[in-house]
Design an enzyme around this catalytic site. Structure first.
Site, mmCIF file in Angstrom:
data_model
loop_
_atom_site.group_PDB
_atom_site.id
_atom_site.type_symbol
_atom_site.label_atom_id
_atom_site.label_comp_id
_atom_site.label_asym_id
_atom_site.label_seq_id
_atom_site.Cartn_x
_atom_site.Cartn_y
_atom_site.Cartn_z
ATOM 1 N N HIS A 141 -0.732 8.447 -2.112
ATOM 2 C CA HIS A 141 -0.170 9.169 -0.973
ATOM 3 C C HIS A 141 1.147 9.792 -1.420
ATOM 4 C CE1 HIS A 141 1.786 9.598 3.004
ATOM 5 N NE2 HIS A 141 0.593 9.481 3.545
ATOM 6 N N LYS A 244 0.074 1.306 11.772
ATOM 7 C CA LYS A 244 -1.324 1.282 11.358
ATOM 8 C C LYS A 244 -1.986 -0.062 11.667
ATOM 9 C CE LYS A 244 -0.409 4.475 7.513
ATOM 10 N NZ LYS A 244 -1.023 5.701 8.025
#
Length: 424
Positions: A141, A244
């Protein structure tokens, strides 16, 4: 990278037999899942970006603001003491959830991105120099690329990458090519947010230790979905995000070995992170408070503690089994559509599927699905180097969590077929 996993057949019954979660009851805990979107029931399949929040978390945040809203640690009055107790209780819950080395190893940040930046600044800029190497992978990422690019630029160190294979797994067959006596730190994602690949953390950790390097694991996509024991996983630092894992936005965790945290410089300067301040110099508080300057995200941290409570009540092992079942179902269902190309490994992978549809741009697909109340992610997923490697501008991504069902995956596939009929 076209992955074929077989035809769907009639697998619904076997799927229901292999999951132990009472999903219908769980869904009632999430207010967002009962709403209508464009006059359709919401089908939320973007959990790799952020998860929905149960009432237990929402209520806990409201409780803080309504009953004991106060700053923490220094207040000598009742509601301040309660706020401090709840905040530090959340730290204890997180430490238990990941089996941290010590409760004081848990530092609250704004998220995974800030946690990685903290290490890059507080450790990297004081321990790296010309001739040193930072090793990451091609599947990272952006939040685990850019901080190291900046650290390399500022220290003169070299940033190197472990390549990915065509199936979305790491090319670790020649480790001596990447792990050398120049390697000072290895930072990599536990579970890919594009491929769903679950990387062999313990194996990589041993390779790093063989050359004397430290290891940081980006666990943003794994901590919410599978059991985590940091002491057996293999790392020196672990970073993840609250939003998350059913928690609020604006809160995350860096867990580090105490001896490393003690030797690191502060990340931010200000209140709470000090021991003493004079006009000439200052000394620092002990970890974790040394890295929590200023008024922290009190409500969000308390909300994260409630999210941990909720996940432990449901059972993270059961959540992992449920997601594996959903992922297997989705792979079979999507691969039965001839126009669909699926990216990533076919076996061991986390609860997401990235794919493209022939002659349909992912953004157009996402718009068609949105008209049906189906929320997926379309784009580069903050992983542009992966898109360059795949030679595609973007992919569509469906990602699952404890409240998703096979019926929602069927709706996704029907929407994909409708998009193909409409646009081709």
């Amino acid at each position: 990278m076209n992955l074929t996993t077989g035809k769907t057949g009639t697998i619904s019954q076997s799927v229901e037999d292999t999951t132990s979660l009472d999903v219908a009851t769980i869904r009632k805990d999430f207010p967002q899942l009962s709403r209508q979107v464009r006059d359709k029931p919401l089908t939320y399949l973007d959990n790799a970006a952020t998860s929905q929040k149960p009432r237990a978390v929402i209520n806990k945040i409201n409780e803080y603001y309504q009953q004991y809203n106060a700053n923490i640690h220094r207040a000598i009055y009742a509601i301040g003491e309660q706020a401090t107790l709840e905040y530090e209780s959340a730290r204890e819950k997180v430490a238990r959830f990941i089996n941290a080395w010590e409760t004081s190893s848990v530092i609250f940040t704004r998220g995974t991105t800030e946690a990685i930046n903290l290490v890059a600044y507080s450790w990297g800029r004081h321990n790296l120099g010309p001739g040193d190497e930072i090793l990451i992978t091609e599947m990272e990422h952006h939040s685990n690329i850019i901080p190291w690019q900046l650290a390399a630029r500022d220290t003169g160190a070299t940033l190197r990458y472990i390549p990915i294979r065509s199936d979305g797994t790491l090319a670790l067959n020649n480790p001596d090519e990447y792990f050398t006596d120049k390697t000072r730190l290895v930072s990599f994602i536990h579970q890919s947010n594009v491929f769903g690949t679950i990387n062999p953390v313990r194996e990589i950790y041993q390779m790093a230790k063989d050359v004397g390097a430290l290891v940081l694991v980006d666990a943003a996509q794994s901590v919410p979905h599978s059991p985590m024991d940091i002491q057996t996983l293999g790392c020196d630092f672990l970073a993840f995000s609250g939003h998350k894992m059913l928690g609020p936005t604006g809160v995350g965790v860096l867990c580090g070995r105490q001896e490393l945290l003690t030797g690191m410089e502060p990340f931010l300067g200000g209140g709470e992170m000090i021991n003493s301040v004079t006009m000439e110099e200052s000394t620092w508080n002990k970890p974790p408070w040394k890295f929590e300057a200023g008024t922290p995200n009190i409500a969000q941290v308390i909300g994260l503690g409630a999210a941990v409570d909720y996940l432990e009540t449901i059972g993270i092992d059961s959540i992992e089994r449920h997601e594996r079942t959903l992922t297997r179902y989705a792979l079979e269902a999507l691969s039965a559509i001839p126009e669909v190309t699926i990216y990533g490994p076919g076996a061991e992978r986390g609860g997401l599927v990235s794919f493209n549809v022939e002659n349909v741009h992912p953004h157009d697909l996402a718009q068609v699905l949105d008209e049906r109340g189906i929320a997926i992610r379309a784009g580069h997923h903050c992983a542009q180097p992966i898109m360059q490697k795949l030679d595609v501008p973007a992919t569509a991504r469906a990602s699952f969590y404890l409240y998703n069902t096979t019926v929602e995956i069927d709706a996704l596939c029907e929407g994909v077929t409708a998009a193909i009929d409409f646009m081709t």
